[in-house]
Design a protein around this motif. Structure first.
Motif, PDB file in Angstrom:
ATOM      1  N   ALA A  11      -0.721  11.351 -20.362  1.00 49.34           N
ATOM      2  CA  ALA A  11       0.046  10.288 -19.717  1.00 49.34           C
ATOM      3  C   ALA A  11       1.521  10.639 -19.615  1.00 49.34           C
ATOM      4  CB  ALA A  11      -0.133   8.986 -20.487  1.00 49.34           C
ATOM      5  N   SER A  12       2.040  11.456 -20.546  1.00 51.69           N
ATOM      6  CA  SER A  12       3.450  11.810 -20.542  1.00 51.69           C
ATOM      7  C   SER A  12       3.825  12.652 -19.329  1.00 51.69           C
ATOM      8  CB  SER A  12       3.810  12.571 -21.822  1.00 51.69           C
ATOM      9  OG  SER A  12       3.046  13.762 -21.911  1.00 51.69           O
ATOM     10  N   LYS A  13       2.835  13.195 -18.628  1.00 52.10           N
ATOM     11  CA  LYS A  13       3.112  13.990 -17.446  1.00 52.10           C
ATOM     12  C   LYS A  13       3.509  13.123 -16.260  1.00 52.10           C
ATOM     13  CE  LYS A  13       1.805  18.153 -18.983  1.00 52.10           C
ATOM     14  NZ  LYS A  13       2.690  19.330 -18.963  1.00 52.10           N
ATOM     15  N   PHE A  14       3.270  11.814 -16.370  1.00 50.01           N
ATOM     16  CA  PHE A  14       3.474  10.935 -15.236  1.00 50.01           C
ATOM     17  C   PHE A  14       4.597   9.935 -15.518  1.00 50.01           C
ATOM     18  CE2 PHE A  14      -1.075  12.019 -15.332  1.00 50.01           C
ATOM     19  CZ  PHE A  14      -1.158  12.693 -14.125  1.00 50.01           C
ATOM     20  N   LEU A  15       5.203   9.450 -14.431  1.00 52.29           N
ATOM     21  CA  LEU A  15       6.131   8.336 -14.561  1.00 52.29           C
ATOM     22  C   LEU A  15       5.344   7.098 -14.983  1.00 52.29           C
ATOM     23  CD1 LEU A  15       8.309   8.721 -11.318  1.00 52.29           C
ATOM     24  CD2 LEU A  15       8.828   9.532 -13.624  1.00 52.29           C
ATOM     25  N   ASP A  16       5.796   6.436 -16.036  1.00 49.52           N
ATOM     26  CA  ASP A  16       5.047   5.277 -16.497  1.00 49.52           C
ATOM     27  C   ASP A  16       5.456   4.031 -15.703  1.00 49.52           C
ATOM     28  OD1 ASP A  16       7.485   4.440 -17.506  1.00 49.52           O
ATOM     29  OD2 ASP A  16       7.004   4.963 -19.575  1.00 49.52           O
ATOM     30  N   ARG A  17       4.821   2.906 -16.023  1.00 50.03           N
ATOM     31  CA  ARG A  17       5.048   1.676 -15.273  1.00 50.03           C
ATOM     32  C   ARG A  17       6.516   1.268 -15.291  1.00 50.03           C
ATOM     33  NH1 ARG A  17       5.226  -3.899 -16.219  1.00 50.03           N
ATOM     34  NH2 ARG A  17       4.319  -5.167 -14.511  1.00 50.03           N
ATOM     35  N   ALA A  18       7.165   1.405 -16.439  1.00 52.35           N
ATOM     36  CA  ALA A  18       8.560   0.993 -16.555  1.00 52.35           C
ATOM     37  C   ALA A  18       9.455   1.814 -15.629  1.00 52.35           C
ATOM     38  CB  ALA A  18       9.025   1.128 -18.005  1.00 52.35           C
ATOM     39  N   LEU A  19       9.202   3.109 -15.552  1.00 49.88           N
ATOM     40  CA  LEU A  19      10.023   3.963 -14.694  1.00 49.88           C
ATOM     41  C   LEU A  19       9.744   3.691 -13.213  1.00 49.88           C
ATOM     42  CD1 LEU A  19       9.883   7.331 -16.676  1.00 49.88           C
ATOM     43  CD2 LEU A  19      11.843   5.790 -16.412  1.00 49.88           C
ATOM     44  N   LEU A  20       8.487   3.444 -12.885  1.00 57.22           N
ATOM     45  CA  LEU A  20       8.160   3.115 -11.499  1.00 57.22           C
ATOM     46  C   LEU A  20       8.801   1.791 -11.082  1.00 57.22           C
ATOM     47  CD1 LEU A  20       4.397   4.175 -11.474  1.00 57.22           C
ATOM     48  CD2 LEU A  20       6.280   5.331 -10.295  1.00 57.22           C
ATOM     49  N   LEU A  21       8.747   0.804 -11.969  1.00 58.90           N
ATOM     50  CA  LEU A  21       9.408  -0.463 -11.674  1.00 58.90           C
ATOM     51  C   LEU A  21      10.925  -0.288 -11.563  1.00 58.90           C
ATOM     52  CD1 LEU A  21       7.418  -2.974 -13.910  1.00 58.90           C
ATOM     53  CD2 LEU A  21       7.522  -2.946 -11.413  1.00 58.90           C
ATOM     54  N   ALA A  22      11.467   0.654 -12.336  1.00 61.97           N
ATOM     55  CA  ALA A  22      12.907   0.914 -12.253  1.00 61.97           C
ATOM     56  C   ALA A  22      13.278   1.467 -10.873  1.00 61.97           C
ATOM     57  CB  ALA A  22      13.327   1.895 -13.351  1.00 61.97           C
ATOM     58  N   LEU A  23      12.397   2.294 -10.280  1.00 63.99           N
ATOM     59  CA  LEU A  23      12.651   2.794  -8.927  1.00 63.99           C
ATOM     60  C   LEU A  23      12.694   1.643  -7.928  1.00 63.99           C
ATOM     61  CD1 LEU A  23      10.352   5.969  -8.766  1.00 63.99           C
ATOM     62  CD2 LEU A  23      12.848   5.907  -9.009  1.00 63.99           C
ATOM     63  N   ILE A  24      11.764   0.688  -8.093  1.00 65.23           N
ATOM     64  CA  ILE A  24      11.740  -0.478  -7.213  1.00 65.23           C
ATOM     65  C   ILE A  24      13.024  -1.285  -7.372  1.00 65.23           C
ATOM     66  CG2 ILE A  24      10.543  -2.637  -6.683  1.00 65.23           C
ATOM     67  CD1 ILE A  24       8.823  -0.325  -5.928  1.00 65.23           C
ATOM     68  N   ALA A  25      13.367  -1.589  -8.620  1.00 59.51           N
ATOM     69  CA  ALA A  25      14.547  -2.418  -8.894  1.00 59.51           C
ATOM     70  C   ALA A  25      15.821  -1.737  -8.417  1.00 59.51           C
ATOM     71  CB  ALA A  25      14.619  -2.732 -10.386  1.00 59.51           C
ATOM     72  N   GLN A  26      15.914  -0.424  -8.616  1.00 56.16           N
ATOM     73  CA  GLN A  26      17.111   0.315  -8.192  1.00 56.16           C
ATOM     74  C   GLN A  26      17.264   0.287  -6.676  1.00 56.16           C
ATOM     75  OE1 GLN A  26      17.021   4.580  -8.859  1.00 56.16           O
ATOM     76  NE2 GLN A  26      19.220   4.625  -9.220  1.00 56.16           N
ATOM     77  N   HIS A  27      16.147   0.372  -5.974  1.00 56.83           N
ATOM     78  CA  HIS A  27      16.208   0.370  -4.511  1.00 56.83           C
ATOM     79  C   HIS A  27      16.660  -0.992  -3.980  1.00 56.83           C
ATOM     80  CE1 HIS A  27      14.939   1.431  -0.366  1.00 56.83           C
ATOM     81  NE2 HIS A  27      14.626   0.146  -0.289  1.00 56.83           N
ATOM     82  N   PHE A  28      16.085  -2.072  -4.509  1.00 59.92           N
ATOM     83  CA  PHE A  28      16.347  -3.397  -3.949  1.00 59.92           C
ATOM     84  C   PHE A  28      17.517  -4.106  -4.614  1.00 59.92           C
ATOM     85  CE2 PHE A  28      11.873  -2.788  -2.719  1.00 59.92           C
ATOM     86  CZ  PHE A  28      11.990  -3.011  -1.365  1.00 59.92           C
ATOM     87  N   GLN A  29      17.794  -3.795  -5.873  1.00 64.63           N
ATOM     88  CA  GLN A  29      18.881  -4.415  -6.613  1.00 64.63           C
ATOM     89  C   GLN A  29      18.828  -5.933  -6.505  1.00 64.63           C
ATOM     90  OE1 GLN A  29      22.644  -2.440  -5.964  1.00 64.63           O
ATOM     91  NE2 GLN A  29      21.730  -0.420  -6.180  1.00 64.63           N
ATOM     92  N   SER A  30      19.742  -6.569  -5.763  1.00 66.75           N
ATOM     93  CA  SER A  30      19.799  -8.040  -5.756  1.00 66.75           C
ATOM     94  C   SER A  30      19.060  -8.665  -4.572  1.00 66.75           C
ATOM     95  CB  SER A  30      21.266  -8.490  -5.737  1.00 66.75           C
ATOM     96  OG  SER A  30      21.919  -7.986  -4.588  1.00 66.75           O
ATOM     97  N   GLU A  31      18.213  -7.911  -3.907  1.00 69.30           N
ATOM     98  CA  GLU A  31      17.478  -8.448  -2.753  1.00 69.30           C
ATOM     99  C   GLU A  31      16.624  -9.638  -3.158  1.00 69.30           C
ATOM    100  OE1 GLU A  31      16.569  -9.225   0.699  1.00 69.30           O
ATOM    101  OE2 GLU A  31      17.276  -7.150   0.718  1.00 69.30           O
ATOM    102  N   ASP A  32      16.792 -10.766  -2.444  1.00 69.25           N
ATOM    103  CA  ASP A  32      15.961 -11.927  -2.747  1.00 69.25           C
ATOM    104  C   ASP A  32      15.375 -12.560  -1.481  1.00 69.25           C
ATOM    105  OD1 ASP A  32      18.230 -12.992  -1.625  1.00 69.25           O
ATOM    106  OD2 ASP A  32      18.753 -14.279  -3.321  1.00 69.25           O
ATOM    107  N   ARG A  33      15.576 -11.912  -0.329  1.00 64.09           N
ATOM    108  CA  ARG A  33      14.972 -12.414   0.911  1.00 64.09           C
ATOM    109  C   ARG A  33      13.510 -11.990   0.973  1.00 64.09           C
ATOM    110  NH1 ARG A  33      18.856  -9.767   5.184  1.00 64.09           N
ATOM    111  NH2 ARG A  33      18.489  -8.047   3.726  1.00 64.09           N
ATOM    112  N   PRO A  34      12.681 -12.719   1.723  1.00 62.67           N
ATOM    113  CA  PRO A  34      11.255 -12.364   1.798  1.00 62.67           C
ATOM    114  C   PRO A  34      11.048 -10.937   2.289  1.00 62.67           C
ATOM    115  CG  PRO A  34      11.646 -14.540   2.746  1.00 62.67           C
ATOM    116  CD  PRO A  34      12.989 -13.947   2.483  1.00 62.67           C
ATOM    117  N   LEU A  35      10.109 -10.251   1.662  1.00 64.39           N
ATOM    118  CA  LEU A  35       9.784  -8.871   2.008  1.00 64.39           C
ATOM    119  C   LEU A  35       8.305  -8.766   2.362  1.00 64.39           C
ATOM    120  CD1 LEU A  35      11.674  -6.965  -0.826  1.00 64.39           C
ATOM    121  CD2 LEU A  35      12.239  -6.882   1.616  1.00 64.39           C
ATOM    122  N   GLY A  36       8.003  -7.889   3.310  1.00 65.03           N
ATOM    123  CA  GLY A  36       6.620  -7.565   3.615  1.00 65.03           C
ATOM    124  C   GLY A  36       6.233  -6.280   2.910  1.00 65.03           C
TER     125      GLY A  36
END
Length: 425
Positions: A11-36
């Motif tokens: 499992a250490s070979k892969f980005l874990d859930r926390a890191l993947l969610l961090a990529l999402i959060a970093q991309h959108f930051q304060s976005e709160d408008r509806p997204l598709g």
């Protein structure tokens, strides 16, 4: 549907859930408008769906485009709908029935997919659509474009954000690998749908995946190729910055044409000239993608030589020391709209309430009915592409050609739109 399975690597070979969610959060930051969220059912898009649901930074709605190219596609769209229902996310399926068996299927399907999603996003007041492209997609695309002798723009990594047809496309997972996402789904106990075309060696992308596997022993990995593509994306942005500065010094907007001095255009480095030419054509047509490099080069050389030509729905001329990029009449001959909507994606006409009125191109017949058209300073071919108000075969008004009759016309594109095309990709 492929059931979740255990992967042989630790499992250490892969980005874990926390890191993947961090990529999402970093991309959108304060976005709160509806997204598709665009979900095909494959591992990448299903993982994206779960991650977006886990992030929960904005209201979500899911969309699947059924291209109707395989018998199983409708059932797969229904399966995606079930995935979304499990997560409490609304889901819509859009269908494409426009393939006529001619041209490039992949390019036609991609163009149709983005057009359908843009219309869907506008209908539901969605600010952007999130796509599940990964590092592997970046590496595969680079290999495929190497085979076509692509330049910097073609080899550069796809942008994390891009606006097409008025909707922003988001790609927050470009730093994650497909294996990361499949390991994440396995850990979640979630399955996905295997598209048989992904292993069909008739497709160029499948061939690129096989080639990538063969190259890995010599260190040419998806990670390495993706890094190269991102370096080229940096170079593309720099070149776009300088091209925008050159365009600001050279290009003027005349009605809805773009004009520039032939000698100034000829003095530009070829790459700068190609960028300005491509952006100019897209500014006129509203197209999401520019013409292919060889076609641009041929037109560039003709313009520098004082000639011209047609390309991508535009007419380019080089006469008396001036290059003019204009709409091609053949491209708008049959274009119609009601007066309260944009015509040709760029003109808005306002005037008296007139039953059965239509906006259409002025055309040769309309021009002949406007004796003062020469006062525009436009060449004949440009005048004929101007918007006019018609009732059946009767010309009611041509506000830009000296026959306003109470109507006015506003161009809904300006210099900032041209600059944006040069600065973004």
């Amino acid at each position: 549907m492929r059931a979740a399975k255990c992967w042989p690597l630790a499992a250490s070979k892969f980005l874990d859930r926390a890191l993947l969610l961090a990529l999402i959060a970093q991309h959108f930051q304060s976005e709160d408008r509806p997204l598709g969220v665009a979900v095909s059912g494959g591992s990448d898009s299903v993982a994206l769906l779960h991650l977006m649901a886990g992030w929960a930074g904005a209201p979500l709605r899911c969309v699947t485009v059924d291209h109707r190219l395989r018998e199983a596609s409708a059932a797969e769209a229904a399966q995606v709908s079930a995935f979304c229902a499990d997560l409490g996310i609304a889901h819509d399926t859009l269908t494409w029935e426009g393939w006529d068996g001619h041209g490039n299927l992949a390019a036609s399907a991609r163009r149709a997919r983005y057009e359908l999603m843009a219309a869907w996003a506008a209908q539901h007041e969605i600010s952007g659509v999130v796509l599940g492209h990964t590092r592997d997609d970046v590496a595969e695309t680079l290999l495929m474009r190497l085979a076509r002798s692509a330049g910097v723009d073609g080899l550069a990594a796809m942008s994390a954000r891009r606006t097409i047809h008025g909707v922003t496309l988001h790609r927050p997972l470009l730093k994650a690998g497909r294996a990361d996402l499949r390991a994440y789904l396995t850990a979640q106990g979630a399955g996905w749908i295997d598209d048989p075309s992904n292993v069909d060696t008739r497709y160029r992308r499948t061939q690129a995946r096989i080639a990538l596997e063969a190259l890995q022993p010599v260190g040419v990995t998806p990670e390495a190729l993706a890094d190269v593509a991102h370096h080229l994306a940096d170079a593309r942005r720099t070149l776009g910055h300088y091209a925008a500065a050159e365009a600001r010094a050279l290009v003027q907007i005349h009605y809805a044409d773009l004009v520039m001095p032939t000698d100034g255009f000829a003095a530009l480095p070829p790459d700068m000239a190609r960028r300005i030419l491509s952006a100019g054509l897209r500014w006129i047509t509203g197209a999401g993608y520019g013409p292919r490099g060889p076609d641009l080069d041929r037109l560039r050389l003709r313009l520098v030589a004082g000639q011209g030509g047609t390309l991508a729905g535009c007419r380019a001329t080089s006469q008396r020391g001036t290059i003019r990029l204009a709409r091609e009449f053949a491209a708008v001959r049959r274009a119609t709209s009601s007066p309260d909507t944009l015509w040709d994606g760029r003109w808005r006409l306002t005037g008296p309430d007139l039953p059965d009125a239509q906006v259409r191109a002025l055309g040769p017949d309309g021009r002949a009915a406007c004796p003062d058209w020469r006062e525009t300073g436009l060449p004949l071919h440009s005048v004929e592409t101007l918007p006019a108000i018609w009732q059946g075969d009767d010309l009611i008004a041509a506000p830009l050609a000296g026959c306003p009759s109470g109507w006015s016309a506003a161009l809904c594109r300006g210099w900032d739109d041209l600059s944006s095309l040069l600065l973004s990709h």
